[in-house]
Design a protein around this motif. Structure first.
Motif, PDB file in Angstrom:
ATOM      1  N   GLU A  69       0.968  -1.158   0.116  1.00  0.00           N
ATOM      2  CA  GLU A  69       0.198  -0.261   0.004  1.00  0.00           C
ATOM      3  C   GLU A  69       1.149   1.664   0.068  1.00  0.00           C
ATOM      4  O   GLU A  69      -0.102   2.273  -0.354  1.00  0.00           O
ATOM      5  N   GLU A  70       2.062   0.738   1.251  1.00  0.00           N
ATOM      6  CA  GLU A  70       3.152   2.670   0.888  1.00  0.00           C
ATOM      7  C   GLU A  70       3.856   2.630  -0.623  1.00  0.00           C
ATOM      8  O   GLU A  70       4.138   4.050  -1.045  1.00  0.00           O
ATOM      9  N   ASP A  71       4.408   1.394  -0.913  1.00  0.00           N
ATOM     10  CA  ASP A  71       4.540   1.474  -2.251  1.00  0.00           C
ATOM     11  C   ASP A  71       3.830   2.349  -3.621  1.00  0.00           C
ATOM     12  O   ASP A  71       4.304   2.572  -4.307  1.00  0.00           O
ATOM     13  N   ALA A  72       2.027   1.441  -3.427  1.00  0.00           N
ATOM     14  CA  ALA A  72       1.427   1.783  -4.635  1.00  0.00           C
ATOM     15  C   ALA A  72       0.734   3.176  -4.082  1.00  0.00           C
ATOM     16  O   ALA A  72       0.322   3.670  -5.284  1.00  0.00           O
ATOM     17  N   LYS A  73       1.005   3.385  -3.244  1.00  0.00           N
ATOM     18  CA  LYS A  73       0.456   4.985  -2.365  1.00  0.00           C
ATOM     19  C   LYS A  73      -1.207   5.186  -2.323  1.00  0.00           C
ATOM     20  O   LYS A  73      -1.591   5.783  -3.852  1.00  0.00           O
TER      21      LYS A  73
END
Length: 300
Positions: A277-281
């Protein structure tokens, strides 16, 4: 060589020009093409470069010469989102075939590839992501070049349908008990703090999300072992999960009706979900979720 003007379509004899699908298209007649499915979050592509690169690798593997550059394709795909005013969660399907030509197994000459792409809405399935899914096991009877993302998906479809008929989300494929991947996802087993998954051989597809999981595990200090595990290993797994562009990082809580651990998503899977989720914003928006038990997607 050409098709005579009157053809049989469904139960009607009609003129060939009235048929709603391209009869002499090699994707239709031979599965002679490759494809990709790219995830979009809040109107932005996730892993676009990775998917474009894989499309070109797959096309090269079956000797299709894509008649435009990666930069051109990337620009066109971005314009596709812009022209459709995409601001929410979606997916883009793109396909390229060898082209349209009279039916013959040998490659046609002087034929241009056929390419198309389209966008579909695809809200995140938060129920599955939070609670996990049940799967079945199924013999892997696909061809030996699964690293190519080709249109030849009938064995995958049959395995997925078998899962569907048992009320399950996916089918874990295996060759004589040795797990390869799922019908439309890569699969991973967690045991004693280590993640195991099949090596990147010709027998599996190199998932774009799998590439990111490799990076996540390094950042989190979690050992990732490229070593095939068995159906027997699943019985004592601490965690089990799958990954794909449409399923994200998805916990598996039961296999063939046998519960995994305590039947709930566990620590390492949750860590990888957060990293994803953090990587895909991704900013979770309650108004853009989907509460569906079984969602059938064909991309990873």
């Amino acid at each position: 060589m050409s098709v005579y003007p009157v053809v049989l379509s469904q139960t009607k004899l009609i003129h060939r020009d009235s048929v709603k699908y391209p009869m002499e298209e090699r994707a239709l007649q031979f599965g002679d093409g490759v494809y990709e499915v790219i995830r979009v979050y809040h109107g932005n592509y996730y892993l676009l470069t990775e998917h474009v690169d894989r499309l070109y690798r797959s096309a090269e593997a079956i000797k299709i010469d894509i008649p435009f550059s990666k930069d051109t394709l990337t620009n066109l795909l971005n314009e596709l989102l812009e022209r459709n005013n995409i601001n929410d969660d979606a997916k883009v399907y793109l396909q390229i075939s060898r082209g349209s030509a009279p039916r013959d197994h040998a490659f046609p000459t002087d034929v241009s590839p056929n390419f198309y792409a389209y966008v579909q809405k695809m809200p995140r399935n938060m129920k599955n992501l939070e609670n996990g899914v049940a799967v079945i096991t199924h013999e892997d009877d696909r061809w030996q070049n699964c690293y190519i993302k080709s249109l030849n998906l009938l064995p995958n479809v049959i395995a997925k349908q078998a899962a569907h008929e048992k009320g399950c989300y996916e089918a874990i494929l295996h060759k004589g008990g040795l797990v390869t991947e799922c019908s439309a996802a890569n699969v991973y087993l967690v045991k004693d703090g280590k993640i195991y998954t099949h090596p990147t051989t010709r027998n599996i597809l190199y998932g774009c999300v799998r590439l990111r999981i490799e990076a996540f595990t390094k950042n989190l200090g979690i050992p990732l072992v490229e070593e095939a595990f068995t159906l027997k290993d699943i019985e004592t797994a601490d965690e089990l999960f799958l990954s794909s562009s449409t399923s994200e990082v998805l916990p598996i809580i039961a296999v063939d009706a046998i519960q995994i651990a305590n039947g709930k998503p566990q620590k390492i899977t949750k860590q990888l979900q957060q990293a994803y989720e953090e990587d895909a914003k991704i900013n979770i928006n309650p108004g853009n979720t989907q509460d569906v038990k079984n969602t059938f997607e064909n991309s990873y």
